[in-house]
Design an enzyme around this catalytic site. Sequence first.
Site, PDB file in Angstrom:
ATOM      1  N   SER A   8     -32.876 -39.799 -10.541  1.00 13.27           N
ATOM      2  CA  SER A   8     -34.031 -38.898 -10.487  1.00 13.27           C
ATOM      3  C   SER A   8     -33.884 -37.777 -11.509  1.00 13.27           C
ATOM      4  O   SER A   8     -32.971 -36.950 -11.423  1.00 13.27           O
ATOM      5  CB  SER A   8     -34.161 -38.288  -9.089  1.00 13.27           C
ATOM      6  OG  SER A   8     -35.080 -37.219  -9.148  1.00 13.27           O
ATOM      7  N   HIS A  33     -35.896 -42.591 -12.184  1.00 12.94           N
ATOM      8  CA  HIS A  33     -36.795 -42.253 -11.073  1.00 12.94           C
ATOM      9  C   HIS A  33     -37.532 -40.964 -11.432  1.00 12.94           C
ATOM     10  O   HIS A  33     -36.907 -39.934 -11.699  1.00 12.94           O
ATOM     11  CB  HIS A  33     -35.958 -42.075  -9.805  1.00 12.94           C
ATOM     12  CG  HIS A  33     -36.736 -41.836  -8.560  1.00 12.94           C
ATOM     13  ND1 HIS A  33     -37.265 -42.865  -7.796  1.00 12.94           N
ATOM     14  CD2 HIS A  33     -37.074 -40.687  -7.914  1.00 12.94           C
ATOM     15  CE1 HIS A  33     -37.885 -42.348  -6.732  1.00 12.94           C
ATOM     16  NE2 HIS A  33     -37.788 -41.032  -6.787  1.00 12.94           N
ATOM     17  N   ASP A  35     -40.116 -38.194 -10.290  1.00 10.79           N
ATOM     18  CA  ASP A  35     -40.740 -37.584  -9.119  1.00 10.79           C
ATOM     19  C   ASP A  35     -41.919 -36.708  -9.524  1.00 10.79           C
ATOM     20  O   ASP A  35     -41.735 -35.623 -10.074  1.00 10.79           O
ATOM     21  CB  ASP A  35     -39.699 -36.729  -8.381  1.00 10.79           C
ATOM     22  CG  ASP A  35     -38.662 -37.576  -7.672  1.00 10.79           C
ATOM     23  OD1 ASP A  35     -39.054 -38.420  -6.843  1.00 10.79           O
ATOM     24  OD2 ASP A  35     -37.459 -37.404  -7.959  1.00 10.79           O
ATOM     25  N   MET A  37     -44.981 -34.395  -8.423  1.00  6.47           N
ATOM     26  CA  MET A  37     -45.402 -33.576  -7.264  1.00  6.47           C
ATOM     27  C   MET A  37     -46.603 -32.726  -7.650  1.00  6.47           C
ATOM     28  O   MET A  37     -46.639 -32.151  -8.744  1.00  6.47           O
ATOM     29  CB  MET A  37     -44.256 -32.671  -6.843  1.00  6.47           C
ATOM     30  CG  MET A  37     -42.967 -33.417  -6.554  1.00  6.47           C
ATOM     31  SD  MET A  37     -41.672 -32.261  -6.107  1.00  6.47           S
ATOM     32  CE  MET A  37     -40.282 -33.391  -5.927  1.00  6.47           C
ATOM     33  N   HIS A  66     -42.422 -42.112  -8.806  1.00  9.59           N
ATOM     34  CA  HIS A  66     -42.604 -41.802  -7.376  1.00  9.59           C
ATOM     35  C   HIS A  66     -43.677 -40.715  -7.265  1.00  9.59           C
ATOM     36  O   HIS A  66     -43.402 -39.537  -7.513  1.00  9.59           O
ATOM     37  CB  HIS A  66     -41.257 -41.330  -6.804  1.00  9.59           C
ATOM     38  CG  HIS A  66     -41.312 -40.917  -5.369  1.00  9.59           C
ATOM     39  ND1 HIS A  66     -40.268 -40.259  -4.746  1.00  9.59           N
ATOM     40  CD2 HIS A  66     -42.266 -41.070  -4.411  1.00  9.59           C
ATOM     41  CE1 HIS A  66     -40.576 -40.011  -3.480  1.00  9.59           C
ATOM     42  NE2 HIS A  66     -41.786 -40.487  -3.256  1.00  9.59           N
ATOM     43  N   MET A  68     -45.842 -38.191  -5.459  1.00 11.19           N
ATOM     44  CA  MET A  68     -45.987 -37.389  -4.228  1.00 11.19           C
ATOM     45  C   MET A  68     -47.237 -36.550  -4.428  1.00 11.19           C
ATOM     46  O   MET A  68     -47.174 -35.326  -4.632  1.00 11.19           O
ATOM     47  CB  MET A  68     -44.728 -36.541  -4.009  1.00 11.19           C
ATOM     48  CG  MET A  68     -43.545 -37.370  -3.523  1.00 11.19           C
ATOM     49  SD  MET A  68     -41.956 -36.540  -3.702  1.00 11.19           S
ATOM     50  CE  MET A  68     -41.581 -36.975  -5.393  1.00 11.19           C
ATOM     51  N   MET A 137     -37.906 -42.570   2.386  1.00  9.19           N
ATOM     52  CA  MET A 137     -37.423 -41.220   2.059  1.00  9.19           C
ATOM     53  C   MET A 137     -36.380 -40.806   3.095  1.00  9.19           C
ATOM     54  O   MET A 137     -36.605 -40.930   4.296  1.00  9.19           O
ATOM     55  CB  MET A 137     -38.566 -40.206   2.113  1.00  9.19           C
ATOM     56  CG  MET A 137     -39.588 -40.296   0.998  1.00  9.19           C
ATOM     57  SD  MET A 137     -38.998 -39.874  -0.642  1.00  9.19           S
ATOM     58  CE  MET A 137     -38.212 -38.301  -0.411  1.00  9.19           C
ATOM     59  N   GLY A 142     -40.230 -33.360  -1.732  1.00  9.13           N
ATOM     60  CA  GLY A 142     -40.596 -32.077  -2.331  1.00  9.13           C
ATOM     61  C   GLY A 142     -39.484 -31.420  -3.135  1.00  9.13           C
ATOM     62  O   GLY A 142     -39.766 -30.729  -4.108  1.00  9.13           O
ATOM     63  N   PHE A 143     -38.252 -31.678  -2.745  1.00 15.08           N
ATOM     64  CA  PHE A 143     -37.151 -30.991  -3.422  1.00 15.08           C
ATOM     65  C   PHE A 143     -35.930 -31.897  -3.541  1.00 15.08           C
ATOM     66  O   PHE A 143     -35.674 -32.720  -2.656  1.00 15.08           O
ATOM     67  CB  PHE A 143     -36.752 -29.718  -2.657  1.00 15.08           C
ATOM     68  CG  PHE A 143     -37.866 -28.712  -2.613  1.00 15.08           C
ATOM     69  CD1 PHE A 143     -38.024 -27.775  -3.633  1.00 15.08           C
ATOM     70  CD2 PHE A 143     -38.785 -28.737  -1.566  1.00 15.08           C
ATOM     71  CE1 PHE A 143     -39.082 -26.871  -3.602  1.00 15.08           C
ATOM     72  CE2 PHE A 143     -39.848 -27.843  -1.537  1.00 15.08           C
ATOM     73  CZ  PHE A 143     -39.991 -26.899  -2.552  1.00 15.08           C
ATOM     74  N   ASP A 175     -34.255 -42.836  -0.927  1.00 10.08           N
ATOM     75  CA  ASP A 175     -34.398 -41.688  -1.824  1.00 10.08           C
ATOM     76  C   ASP A 175     -34.160 -40.380  -1.088  1.00 10.08           C
ATOM     77  O   ASP A 175     -34.925 -40.015  -0.196  1.00 10.08           O
ATOM     78  CB  ASP A 175     -35.829 -41.725  -2.401  1.00 10.08           C
ATOM     79  CG  ASP A 175     -36.105 -40.581  -3.369  1.00 10.08           C
ATOM     80  OD1 ASP A 175     -35.158 -39.887  -3.763  1.00 10.08           O
ATOM     81  OD2 ASP A 175     -37.290 -40.409  -3.728  1.00 10.08           O
ATOM     82  N   GLY A 197     -30.300 -38.073  -7.670  1.00 10.69           N
ATOM     83  CA  GLY A 197     -30.684 -36.947  -8.515  1.00 10.69           C
ATOM     84  C   GLY A 197     -29.479 -36.075  -8.740  1.00 10.69           C
ATOM     85  O   GLY A 197     -28.750 -36.199  -9.726  1.00 10.69           O
TER      86      GLY A 197
HETATM   87  C1  DX5 Z   1     -37.530 -35.608  -3.359  1.00  8.68           C
HETATM   88  C2  DX5 Z   1     -37.469 -36.660  -4.427  1.00  8.68           C
HETATM   89  C3  DX5 Z   1     -36.123 -37.263  -4.631  1.00  8.68           C
HETATM   90  C4  DX5 Z   1     -35.047 -36.293  -4.995  1.00  8.68           C
HETATM   91  C5  DX5 Z   1     -33.723 -36.965  -5.099  1.00  8.68           C
HETATM   92  O1  DX5 Z   1     -38.858 -35.294  -3.102  1.00  8.68           O
HETATM   93  O2  DX5 Z   1     -38.338 -37.718  -4.128  1.00  8.68           O
HETATM   94  O3  DX5 Z   1     -36.214 -38.281  -5.600  1.00  8.68           O
HETATM   95  O4  DX5 Z   1     -35.320 -35.592  -6.147  1.00  8.68           O
HETATM   96  O5  DX5 Z   1     -32.788 -36.005  -5.418  1.00  8.68           O
HETATM   97  P1  DX5 Z   1     -31.370 -35.937  -4.713  1.00  8.68           P
HETATM   98  O6  DX5 Z   1     -30.663 -37.196  -5.036  1.00  8.68           O
HETATM   99  O7  DX5 Z   1     -30.750 -34.730  -5.343  1.00  8.68           O
HETATM  100  O8  DX5 Z   1     -31.600 -35.765  -3.228  1.00  8.68           O
HETATM  101 ZN    ZN Z   2     -38.220 -39.536  -5.380  1.00 10.63          ZN
END
Ligand code: DX5
Ligand code: ZN
Length: 218
Positions: A8, A33, A35, A37, A66, A68, A137, A142-143, A175, A197
Site C-alpha cells: 500500500s 495497492h 488506497d 479515499m 482500492h 473507499m 478489511m 481510512g488510515f 488489508d 503498508g
Molecule cells: C486502510 C487501507 C489499507 C492500509 C494498509 O484504509 O485500505 O490499505 O493503508 O496499511 P497498513 O498495512 O499500514 O495497515
Molecule cells: Zn487498502
Amino acid sequence: MEYILSSSLLACDFSVIEEELKQLEEAGVEWVHLDVMDGQFVQNISFGVPFIKSIRKKTDLFFDVHLMIVEPIRFVKQFAEAGANLISFHVEATDRVQETIDRIHALGCKVGLACSPDTDVDAVLKYADQVELLLIMSVQPGFGAQTYLRCCTAKIVKTRQYLTAHGLSTYLEVDGGINASNLKMILKAGADVIVAGNAAFSGGNIGANVKALREAGV
Ligand code: DX5
Ligand code: ZN
C-alpha cells in the site's frame, strides 16, 4: 506459503515515488495497492486519478486499486483509463453492486469486492463467483498503520471455506494491520493476497521489510 504481496503506497514517501516503486520491483513485490479515499466513505482523503495515471508511466507492476469512495460507479471509467488492473469497491458504498461489477468488467479490469470489519461477510460471498477478488478489511478503512482486528480472522476462514466448497479461484485479499508477526496466521486462515503498508515502508528500508515479510510467511 504462496501468496501475493500488495504494497500500500499510503505508507510510502511520495516525494521520491519513482525510487519507491523501483525498490518495490527489486524486492519482488507483485502488486501495488492504491488506497483512494474521498473524505465521505471514510474520514480521510488520499489521492486520486491523476496520481495513479502519472505513476502508471513509471512501473509495470500490477495496480490493485482500492476505492473507499461513495457510489464508485461514477469514477470507475477514470480509474480504468488511469491504468488500474484491478478495481475494488466497497459493498457498503453503493446499492448498485451488480451494476458496478459489470461496469468494471466492461472496462477491461478485474473486479474486487471489499467489506469493512463490521459488515457480515455474506454480503460479499454472494458475489464470489462473479468477481476476481474478495477484500476483507482487517482495520476500519481510512488510515494506515492501525492494529489488526482479531475478530476479522473468522471472516477470512469463512471466506476460504466458501471458496473451496464452491471450487472458486477468486483471490482472498486481507488489508490492514498486517506485519511479520501476524502474517503467517492470516495466511493459514486462508488469505492469498496480503496488503502491507506500514510493514513494507517503515524505516525506509523496503528491501529488508519485504524480506522479513517473505520469511515470516514461510
Ligand atoms: C486502510 C487501507 C489499507 C492500509 C494498509 O484504509 O485500505 O490499505 O493503508 O496499511 P497498513 O498495512 O499500514 O495497515
Ligand atoms: Zn487498502
